[in-house]
Design an enzyme around this catalytic site. Structure first.
Site, PDB file in Angstrom:
ATOM      1  N   ARG A  85       7.546 -98.893   3.782  1.00  0.00           N
ATOM      2  CA  ARG A  85       7.928 -97.546   4.240  1.00  0.00           C
ATOM      3  C   ARG A  85       7.602 -97.347   5.718  1.00  0.00           C
ATOM      4  O   ARG A  85       8.223 -96.512   6.377  1.00  0.00           O
ATOM      5  CB  ARG A  85       7.168 -96.478   3.435  1.00  0.00           C
ATOM      6  N   LYS A 112       7.546 -94.552  13.221  1.00  0.00           N
ATOM      7  CA  LYS A 112       8.108 -93.909  12.024  1.00  0.00           C
ATOM      8  C   LYS A 112       7.984 -92.391  12.121  1.00  0.00           C
ATOM      9  O   LYS A 112       8.950 -91.661  11.883  1.00  0.00           O
ATOM     10  CB  LYS A 112       7.360 -94.397  10.764  1.00  0.00           C
ATOM     11  N   ASN A 113       6.790 -91.934  12.460  1.00  0.00           N
ATOM     12  CA  ASN A 113       6.543 -90.488  12.418  1.00  0.00           C
ATOM     13  C   ASN A 113       7.205 -89.738  13.566  1.00  0.00           C
ATOM     14  O   ASN A 113       7.190 -88.508  13.602  1.00  0.00           O
ATOM     15  CB  ASN A 113       5.030 -90.212  12.374  1.00  0.00           C
ATOM     16  N   ILE A 153      -8.767 -84.719   7.328  1.00  0.00           N
ATOM     17  CA  ILE A 153      -7.374 -84.252   7.299  1.00  0.00           C
ATOM     18  C   ILE A 153      -6.844 -84.185   5.867  1.00  0.00           C
ATOM     19  O   ILE A 153      -6.270 -83.184   5.461  1.00  0.00           O
ATOM     20  CB  ILE A 153      -6.460 -85.161   8.165  1.00  0.00           C
ATOM     21  N   ARG A 199      -0.495 -82.029  -1.066  1.00  0.00           N
ATOM     22  CA  ARG A 199       0.099 -81.817   0.262  1.00  0.00           C
ATOM     23  C   ARG A 199       0.950 -80.559   0.193  1.00  0.00           C
ATOM     24  O   ARG A 199       2.171 -80.617   0.119  1.00  0.00           O
ATOM     25  CB  ARG A 199       0.901 -83.048   0.704  1.00  0.00           C
ATOM     26  N   PRO A 200       0.304 -79.396   0.228  1.00  0.00           N
ATOM     27  CA  PRO A 200       1.055 -78.146   0.097  1.00  0.00           C
ATOM     28  C   PRO A 200       1.980 -77.919   1.290  1.00  0.00           C
ATOM     29  O   PRO A 200       1.808 -78.554   2.341  1.00  0.00           O
ATOM     30  CB  PRO A 200      -0.033 -77.072   0.047  1.00  0.00           C
ATOM     31  N   ILE A 201       2.945 -77.002   1.122  1.00  0.00           N
ATOM     32  CA  ILE A 201       3.855 -76.689   2.229  1.00  0.00           C
ATOM     33  C   ILE A 201       3.798 -75.198   2.560  1.00  0.00           C
ATOM     34  O   ILE A 201       4.738 -74.638   3.109  1.00  0.00           O
ATOM     35  CB  ILE A 201       5.305 -77.155   1.938  1.00  0.00           C
ATOM     36  N   ASP A 202       2.673 -74.583   2.203  1.00  0.00           N
ATOM     37  CA  ASP A 202       2.544 -73.132   2.430  1.00  0.00           C
ATOM     38  C   ASP A 202       2.715 -72.741   3.895  1.00  0.00           C
ATOM     39  O   ASP A 202       3.351 -71.736   4.219  1.00  0.00           O
ATOM     40  CB  ASP A 202       1.187 -72.637   1.890  1.00  0.00           C
ATOM     41  N   CYS A 236       0.764 -87.557  -5.784  1.00  0.00           N
ATOM     42  CA  CYS A 236      -0.542 -87.285  -5.181  1.00  0.00           C
ATOM     43  C   CYS A 236      -0.978 -88.545  -4.454  1.00  0.00           C
ATOM     44  O   CYS A 236      -1.781 -89.307  -4.931  1.00  0.00           O
ATOM     45  CB  CYS A 236      -1.544 -86.919  -6.263  1.00  0.00           C
ATOM     46  N   ARG A 249       8.343 -88.426   0.932  1.00  0.00           N
ATOM     47  CA  ARG A 249       7.604 -87.163   1.002  1.00  0.00           C
ATOM     48  C   ARG A 249       7.983 -86.370   2.251  1.00  0.00           C
ATOM     49  O   ARG A 249       8.062 -85.153   2.256  1.00  0.00           O
ATOM     50  CB  ARG A 249       6.106 -87.475   1.015  1.00  0.00           C
ATOM     51  N   ASP A 282      -4.479 -91.643  10.154  1.00  0.00           N
ATOM     52  CA  ASP A 282      -3.639 -92.777   9.752  1.00  0.00           C
ATOM     53  C   ASP A 282      -4.264 -94.126  10.110  1.00  0.00           C
ATOM     54  O   ASP A 282      -3.811 -95.168   9.625  1.00  0.00           O
ATOM     55  CB  ASP A 282      -2.250 -92.673  10.404  1.00  0.00           C
TER      56      ASP A 282
HETATM   57  N1  EPU Z   1      -1.344 -78.737   4.942  1.00  0.00           N
HETATM   58  C1  EPU Z   1      -1.416 -77.581   4.182  1.00  0.00           C
HETATM   59  N2  EPU Z   1      -0.317 -76.771   4.133  1.00  0.00           N
HETATM   60  C2  EPU Z   1       0.835 -77.077   4.807  1.00  0.00           C
HETATM   61  C3  EPU Z   1       0.909 -78.254   5.570  1.00  0.00           C
HETATM   62  C4  EPU Z   1      -0.212 -79.082   5.619  1.00  0.00           C
HETATM   63  O1  EPU Z   1      -2.434 -77.282   3.584  1.00  0.00           O
HETATM   64  O2  EPU Z   1       1.797 -76.290   4.701  1.00  0.00           O
HETATM   65  C5  EPU Z   1      -2.519 -79.623   5.003  1.00  0.00           C
HETATM   66  C6  EPU Z   1      -2.221 -80.991   4.382  1.00  0.00           C
HETATM   67  O3  EPU Z   1      -2.370 -80.970   2.982  1.00  0.00           O
HETATM   68  C7  EPU Z   1      -3.241 -81.875   5.074  1.00  0.00           C
HETATM   69  C8  EPU Z   1      -3.339 -81.255   6.468  1.00  0.00           C
HETATM   70  O4  EPU Z   1      -2.824 -79.925   6.347  1.00  0.00           O
HETATM   71  O5  EPU Z   1      -4.473 -81.766   4.420  1.00  0.00           O
HETATM   72  C9  EPU Z   1      -2.578 -82.002   7.547  1.00  0.00           C
HETATM   73  O6  EPU Z   1      -1.225 -82.145   7.188  1.00  0.00           O
HETATM   74  P1  EPU Z   1      -0.057 -82.263   8.240  1.00  0.00           P
HETATM   75  O7  EPU Z   1       0.946 -81.235   7.912  1.00  0.00           O
HETATM   76  O8  EPU Z   1      -0.609 -82.286   9.635  1.00  0.00           O
HETATM   77  O9  EPU Z   1       0.514 -83.710   7.919  1.00  0.00           O
HETATM   78  P2  EPU Z   1       2.010 -84.116   7.575  1.00  0.00           P
HETATM   79  O10 EPU Z   1       2.933 -83.477   8.516  1.00  0.00           O
HETATM   80  O11 EPU Z   1       2.245 -84.004   6.126  1.00  0.00           O
HETATM   81  C10 EPU Z   1       2.004 -86.136   9.247  1.00  0.00           C
HETATM   82  C11 EPU Z   1       2.287 -87.592   9.158  1.00  0.00           C
HETATM   83  C12 EPU Z   1       1.176 -88.274   8.381  1.00  0.00           C
HETATM   84  C13 EPU Z   1      -0.134 -88.023   9.109  1.00  0.00           C
HETATM   85  C14 EPU Z   1      -0.363 -86.521   9.274  1.00  0.00           C
HETATM   86  C15 EPU Z   1      -1.612 -86.176  10.080  1.00  0.00           C
HETATM   87  C16 EPU Z   1       4.678 -87.780   9.228  1.00  0.00           C
HETATM   88  C17 EPU Z   1       5.929 -88.115   8.520  1.00  0.00           C
HETATM   89  N3  EPU Z   1       3.557 -87.821   8.502  1.00  0.00           N
HETATM   90  O12 EPU Z   1       1.948 -85.668   7.895  1.00  0.00           O
HETATM   91  O13 EPU Z   1       1.452 -89.657   8.396  1.00  0.00           O
HETATM   92  O14 EPU Z   1      -1.200 -88.578   8.380  1.00  0.00           O
HETATM   93  O15 EPU Z   1       0.765 -85.915   9.931  1.00  0.00           O
HETATM   94  O16 EPU Z   1      -1.563 -86.759  11.334  1.00  0.00           O
HETATM   95  O17 EPU Z   1       4.677 -87.526  10.420  1.00  0.00           O
HETATM   96  C18 EPU Z   1       1.459 -91.859   7.556  1.00  0.00           C
HETATM   97  O18 EPU Z   1       2.204 -92.166   8.504  1.00  0.00           O
HETATM   98  O19 EPU Z   1       0.937 -92.719   6.811  1.00  0.00           O
HETATM   99  C19 EPU Z   1       1.184 -90.456   7.305  1.00  0.00           C
HETATM  100  C20 EPU Z   1       0.681 -90.016   6.147  1.00  0.00           C
END
Ligand code: EPU
Length: 419
Positions: free
Chosen positions: A400, A22-23, A330, A121-124, A116, A92, A308
């Site tokens: 999902r 998926k990812n 994480i 899960r910020p996107i900063d 939540c 998401r 995960d």
């Molecule tokens: N974070 C920030 N700011 C940002 C982006 C991330 O603070 O702008 C924080 C997040 O809040 C979190 C940490 O950084 O605490 C890690 O987040 P990351 O961006 O690495 O995760 P993601 O891209 O949102 C992907 C996977 C997740 C998986 C994580 C970590 C996808 C679609 N999702 O999420 O998968 O847990 O990487 O490996 O690829 C799942 O499959 O169940 C799942 C949640």
């Protein structure tokens, strides 16, 4: 609202072919929006998140069809730059379309998905990186508008404060069509990033260093179509192995990415399960009661133990001999499954980012509700190991990320029904 009725207490046994990741599939579908030419994705998992991604592509003007595990995506004429709020809310990870839309049109409007599930899960980091690539970003009542003057991103040096998977993917998606070179320091090293880069290289992109901490992308304005096979899903693999470890029995898992699963396998092995890994298959046998894992299980970015897989391994360790300690590094709120496991008789104490799991001799079936994807899978694993029947609701979370979940579990002899 559908539910799974799971009756536990029987050993599992059989062969299973692992689904596509998926990812990996989701960012690759976003990447298919760039350039010209048709992308054919093989081993694309049939999941609700993949259908949501397909709806986003269609809404942007792409032709996208999915059947028999293949997705065919043609971006010819895709000129849309807006993702409607209802599509953003469906999934998401819709956020990863941002880099690709910006790379294609120089402009993008979307909203931040709320909720939540695993904590904030910020996107900063995504936004700061896109600013470095030349985007002006404004927020108007929750709708975020990004625009690159002149329409084409400019290469930049980006130092990520944390190796975020999504931010790394968004940078790659935007930088691949930028003018000049982009260097990403402290990039995420997850295997799914390598799969995305391998897809983009087949399309003509120039990317080096994926799988390492520094990725160098030289932008091009010529990306063409290609065929690509999505990598196997290492987290679905970890889930089915944990399930058999928990319930007892044996499994031959086929079409695995065994090397990429090593951080998980090396911990699972400490429970006393017999694991025989080969290049693209894994045999596991689980006999007597599992042993607790002696060392603290710390979730970390790849190649650390994957967040995960934390919940599904916890379900297996709930009945192990002794106490195991998890440390979730994480996400802030990734222990929501523990309440359901405790309702099933587990002894788990959560103290901030630490969870202490004291193994109990038996779990028992209960009425529980999945609150997120991996937590839901953990509840199913616990239910298969438990005495009695579990009614698991909230299974849209499981749909999902797991392709034909109940068929996979039934093929191993698990007693599961969707009602
Ligand atoms: N974070 C920030 N700011 C940002 C982006 C991330 O603070 O702008 C924080 C997040 O809040 C979190 C940490 O950084 O605490 C890690 O987040 P990351 O961006 O690495 O995760 P993601 O891209 O949102 C992907 C996977 C997740 C998986 C994580 C970590 C996808 C679609 N999702 O999420 O998968 O847990 O990487 O490996 O690829 C799942 O499959 O169940 C799942 C949640």
């Amino acid at each position: 609202m559908q539910k799974f009725i799971i009756t536990g207490g029987c050993r599992l046994s059989g062969e299973l072919t692992l689904q596509g990741s998926k990812n990996s599939a989701l960012p690759i579908m976003a990447a298919a929006l760039l350039g010209e030419g048709e992308s054919v994705l093989r081993n694309c998992p049939t999941l609700t998140d993949v259908y949501s991604a397909s709806r986003i592509l269609s809404c942007l003007g792409c032709k996208c069809s999915i059947s028999d595990g293949n997705a065919v995506i043609d971006p010819c004429g895709a000129s849309g730059s807006e993702i409607p709020e209802e599509l953003m809310r469906e999934m998401r990870s819709s956020i990863m379309f941002m880099g690709a839309i910006l790379g294609r049109t120089g402009e993008c409007t979307f909203s931040v998905p709320g909720g939540c599930e695993l904590g904030p899960r910020p996107i900063d980091m995504h936004l700061a990186a896109l600013r470095k690539l030349g985007a002006d970003i404004s927020d108007c009542g929750g709708r975020i508008h990004c625009r690159i003057a002149g329409g084409r991103a400019r290469g930049a040096k980006i130092n990520l404060p944390f190796p975020s998977v999504g931010a790394t993917e968004n940078i790659i998606l935007c930088a691949v069509c930028a003018e000049g070179e982009t260097i990403v320091n402290n990039a995420a090293r997850e295997p799914e990033i390598c799969d995305l880069c391998s897809f983009l290289r087949k399309r003509g992109a120039d990317i080096k260093g994926d799988g390492e901490s520094t990725i160098v992308i030289s932008g091009t304005d010529k990306l063409h179509g290609c065929e690509h096979t999505v990598m196997p899903d290492r987290i679905a693999g970890a889930t089915y192995l944990s399930m058999v470890a928990a319930a007892g029995g044996e499994i031959i898992l086929k079409n695995t990415c065994t090397a990429e699963m090593e951080p998980f396998l090396s911990v699972l092995e400490q429970t006393g399960c017999r694991i025989y890994p080969a290049e693209n298959r894994i045999y596991l046998r689980s006999g007597a009661r599992l042993r607790a894992v002696r060392d603290r299980i710390r979730t970390m970015p790849h190649p650390g133990f994957p967040t995960d897989a934390q919940a599904v391994l916890m379900a297996a360790l709930a009945t192990a001999d002794g106490a195991s300690v998890f440390e979730e590094n994480i996400f802030d709120c990734r222990y929501r499954h523990t309440a359901a496991l405790c309702k099933m008789g587990a002894d788990i104490e959560v103290l901030g980012k630490v969870a202490v799991v004291r193994g109990v001799p038996k779990l028992r079936g209960a009425d529980v509700e999945a609150t997120d994807l991996r937590g839901g899978a953990a509840m199913a694993a616990a239910a298969l190991a438990a005495e009695g029947t579990t009614c698991l609701s909230g299974i849209s979370h499981i749909d999902r990320g797991y392709e034909k979940f109940e068929e996979a579990v039934s093929s191993l002899g698990g007693r599961i029904r969707r009602v």
